[in-house]
Design a protein around this motif. Structure first.
Motif, PDB file in Angstrom:
ATOM      1  N   PRO A   1      -2.889   9.716   4.429  1.00 27.41           N
ATOM      2  CA  PRO A   1      -2.116  10.853   4.925  1.00 27.41           C
ATOM      3  C   PRO A   1      -1.674  10.719   6.386  1.00 27.41           C
ATOM      4  O   PRO A   1      -0.668  11.299   6.775  1.00 27.41           O
ATOM      5  N   THR A   2      -2.405   9.949   7.170  1.00 25.24           N
ATOM      6  CA  THR A   2      -2.059   9.833   8.591  1.00 25.24           C
ATOM      7  C   THR A   2      -1.385   8.520   8.936  1.00 25.24           C
ATOM      8  O   THR A   2      -1.161   8.231  10.113  1.00 25.24           O
ATOM      9  N   GLY A   3      -1.061   7.703   7.931  1.00 31.02           N
ATOM     10  CA  GLY A   3      -0.393   6.441   8.193  1.00 31.02           C
ATOM     11  C   GLY A   3      -1.055   5.281   7.488  1.00 31.02           C
ATOM     12  O   GLY A   3      -1.929   5.471   6.632  1.00 31.02           O
ATOM     13  N   THR A   4      -0.664   4.089   7.891  1.00 31.41           N
ATOM     14  CA  THR A   4      -1.147   2.872   7.246  1.00 31.41           C
ATOM     15  C   THR A   4      -1.698   1.925   8.294  1.00 31.41           C
ATOM     16  O   THR A   4      -1.104   1.747   9.343  1.00 31.41           O
ATOM     17  N   VAL A   5      -2.837   1.344   7.977  1.00 32.02           N
ATOM     18  CA  VAL A   5      -3.446   0.343   8.854  1.00 32.02           C
ATOM     19  C   VAL A   5      -3.622  -0.942   8.059  1.00 32.02           C
ATOM     20  O   VAL A   5      -3.766  -0.915   6.835  1.00 32.02           O
TER      21      VAL A   5
ATOM     22  N   ALA B   1       0.830  -1.209   0.000  1.00 38.37           N
ATOM     23  CA  ALA B   1       0.000   0.000   0.000  1.00 38.37           C
ATOM     24  C   ALA B   1       0.862   1.256   0.000  1.00 38.37           C
ATOM     25  O   ALA B   1       0.605   2.202  -0.754  1.00 38.37           O
ATOM     26  N   GLU B   2       1.872   1.273   0.828  1.00 32.31           N
ATOM     27  CA  GLU B   2       2.743   2.454   0.887  1.00 32.31           C
ATOM     28  C   GLU B   2       3.533   2.622  -0.402  1.00 32.31           C
ATOM     29  O   GLU B   2       3.748   3.750  -0.862  1.00 32.31           O
ATOM     30  N   GLY B   3       3.928   1.515  -1.009  1.00 31.46           N
ATOM     31  CA  GLY B   3       4.679   1.587  -2.262  1.00 31.46           C
ATOM     32  C   GLY B   3       3.860   2.152  -3.400  1.00 31.46           C
ATOM     33  O   GLY B   3       4.317   3.031  -4.140  1.00 31.46           O
ATOM     34  N   VAL B   4       2.621   1.686  -3.550  1.00 29.88           N
ATOM     35  CA  VAL B   4       1.800   2.199  -4.649  1.00 29.88           C
ATOM     36  C   VAL B   4       1.380   3.643  -4.380  1.00 29.88           C
ATOM     37  O   VAL B   4       1.284   4.451  -5.312  1.00 29.88           O
TER      38      VAL B   4
END
Length: 150
Positions: free
Chosen positions: A113-117, A74-77
């Protein structure tokens, strides 16, 4: 979709288990072109590393069916597309186990914007049912994550 459009926010997807079904389902919604930037289907571990920046060491250590891999996807895309939000899927659709994990073991993530869950799913059914239920579960959960972040 309406909330993202009203906010001027965008979405991208990194899909392994679902092989594009998340993006296709989003694209079926009227107005999707204002929100959906695109996605990457990365079934092979090598593509997860090369296209989406998942650390090879992570895959070597935990395999591809792991919450940390869902997060990295998710962070990569999100980083590569510049989207506000990104969704990812990884898991075992079946019919049998993979990487020592039973069919129906799924990990999804939402990066924003506030992180990844991340969230683990334990699904049953045919290969097709596991993939479809993954999409439904992820999109329903993502709506609540996006709403809570606004």
């Amino acid at each position: 979709m309406r909330l993202l459009t009203e906010r001027g926010e965008t979405l991208s997807c990194a899909e392994s288990l679902t092989a594009g079904l998340v993006a296709a389902t989003v694209a079926d919604t009227p107005g999707a072109s204002a929100v959906l930037l695109g996605g990457v289907v990365a079934y092979a571990p090598r593509l997860k590393v090369e296209l989406l920046g998942v650390p090879a060491e992570l895959i070597d250590r935990v395999g591809t069916v792991d919450p940390a891999v869902a997060v990295a996807l998710a962070e990569g895309v999100r980083a590569r597309t510049g989207s506000t939000w990104a969704l990812s899927t990884t898991g075992v659709a079946g019919p049998g186990p993979s990487e020592g994990k039973p069919a129906g073991t799924v990990h999804v993530a939402v990066a924003g914007p506030t992180g990844t869950v991340t969230r683990a799913l334990r699904l049953t059914g045919t290969r097709e049912e596991v993939r479809r239920r993954t999409v439904d579960e992820l999109l329903g959960w993502a709506c609540s994550v996006v709403s809570d972040c606004g």
